[in-house]
Motif scaffolding. Structure first.
Motif, mmCIF file in Angstrom:
data_model
loop_
_atom_site.group_PDB
_atom_site.id
_atom_site.type_symbol
_atom_site.label_atom_id
_atom_site.label_comp_id
_atom_site.label_asym_id
_atom_site.label_seq_id
_atom_site.Cartn_x
_atom_site.Cartn_y
_atom_site.Cartn_z
ATOM 1 N N LYS A 32 0.868 -1.182 0.000
ATOM 2 C CA LYS A 32 0.000 0.000 0.000
ATOM 3 C C LYS A 32 0.900 1.226 0.000
ATOM 4 C CE LYS A 32 -3.594 2.119 2.921
ATOM 5 N NZ LYS A 32 -4.618 2.440 1.959
ATOM 6 N N VAL A 33 0.905 1.977 -1.102
ATOM 7 C CA VAL A 33 1.781 3.134 -1.227
ATOM 8 C C VAL A 33 1.023 4.457 -1.168
ATOM 9 C CG1 VAL A 33 3.586 1.855 -2.435
ATOM 10 C CG2 VAL A 33 1.769 2.992 -3.743
ATOM 11 N N LEU A 34 -0.306 4.368 -1.105
ATOM 12 C CA LEU A 34 -1.153 5.546 -0.941
ATOM 13 C C LEU A 34 -2.090 5.324 0.238
ATOM 14 C CD1 LEU A 34 -2.356 6.370 -4.576
ATOM 15 C CD2 LEU A 34 -0.569 7.538 -3.279
ATOM 16 N N GLU A 35 -2.199 6.303 1.103
ATOM 17 C CA GLU A 35 -3.201 6.281 2.168
ATOM 18 C C GLU A 35 -4.266 7.288 1.772
ATOM 19 O OE1 GLU A 35 -5.478 5.785 5.575
ATOM 20 O OE2 GLU A 35 -4.151 4.473 4.449
ATOM 21 N N VAL A 36 -5.529 6.875 1.794
ATOM 22 C CA VAL A 36 -6.627 7.723 1.348
ATOM 23 C C VAL A 36 -7.377 8.247 2.569
ATOM 24 C CG1 VAL A 36 -8.758 7.795 0.019
ATOM 25 C CG2 VAL A 36 -6.809 6.480 -0.825
ATOM 26 N N ARG A 37 -7.551 9.557 2.614
ATOM 27 C CA ARG A 37 -8.223 10.226 3.725
ATOM 28 C C ARG A 37 -9.162 11.297 3.188
ATOM 29 N NH1 ARG A 37 -6.894 8.381 9.145
ATOM 30 N NH2 ARG A 37 -5.603 6.609 8.560
ATOM 31 N N SER A 38 -10.128 11.686 4.015
ATOM 32 C CA SER A 38 -11.042 12.767 3.634
ATOM 33 C C SER A 38 -10.452 14.131 3.956
ATOM 34 C CB SER A 38 -12.383 12.599 4.359
ATOM 35 O OG SER A 38 -12.199 12.668 5.762
ATOM 36 N N TRP A 39 -9.290 14.156 4.571
ATOM 37 C CA TRP A 39 -8.637 15.393 4.985
ATOM 38 C C TRP A 39 -7.152 15.340 4.625
ATOM 39 C CZ3 TRP A 39 -4.890 14.506 8.757
ATOM 40 C CH2 TRP A 39 -4.961 13.253 9.390
ATOM 41 N N ARG A 40 -6.515 16.509 4.648
ATOM 42 C CA ARG A 40 -5.093 16.623 4.336
ATOM 43 C C ARG A 40 -4.329 17.078 5.573
ATOM 44 N NH1 ARG A 40 -5.046 20.550 -0.780
ATOM 45 N NH2 ARG A 40 -6.570 21.623 0.474
ATOM 46 N N ALA B 235 -3.749 2.054 -3.368
ATOM 47 C CA ALA B 235 -4.326 2.335 -2.058
ATOM 48 C C ALA B 235 -4.892 1.074 -1.399
ATOM 49 C CB ALA B 235 -5.427 3.383 -2.191
ATOM 50 N N CYS B 236 -4.756 -0.083 -2.070
ATOM 51 C CA CYS B 236 -5.346 -1.340 -1.580
ATOM 52 C C CYS B 236 -6.831 -1.152 -1.294
ATOM 53 C CB CYS B 236 -4.619 -1.863 -0.344
ATOM 54 S SG CYS B 236 -2.942 -2.419 -0.665
#
Length: 121
Positions: free
Chosen positions: A19-27, A77-78
């Motif tokens: 997993k090389v991307l973490e996905v979030r609703s915020w930065r 992002a898996c």
């Protein structure tokens, strides 16, 4: 040390390089975020349930860049499905932790005391 909690198995996926991307609703408020501790926990945290005391450190990463998550980035992002309006955190310099004890997992970015993390080089 600054930490980010991630629900299992995705913390382990980060530590393994899957997993090389973490996905979030915020930065994050500012970039880069270096030496970010990834704490894997077993439950989704919410306003009603903000802490999981059974988290465990699995990796230390750097976040150099954040961008709008794209449909083509599901695998990185898996993820099982793309949703618009989310942010993709690019994870780099991943250092798996080999001796993680219990740590609390909390929402957003938070501070933890970690005396001697043993990261693989």
């Amino acid at each position: 040390m600054l930490a980010l909690s991630i629900v299992a198995p995705h913390g382990s996926n980060i530590a393994a390089g899957k997993k090389v991307l973490e996905v979030r609703s915020w930065r994050p408020e500012s970039l880069p975020v270096r030496d970010l501790l990834i704490v894997e926990n077993s439950m989704f945290l919410s306003a009603e349930n903000p802490i999981d005391f059974d988290g465990r450190p699995v990796a230390i990463v750097d976040v150099e860049e954040v961008h709008e998550w794209q449909p083509s980035e599901e695998e990185a992002a898996c993820s099982n499905g793309w949703v618009p309006g989310y942010w993709a955190w690019s994870l780099s310099n991943v250092r798996p932790i080999t001796n993680g004890g219990a740590l609390p997992a909390k929402r957003k970015l938070y501070e933890v005391e970690l005396t001697h993390p043993k990261a693989s080089q």
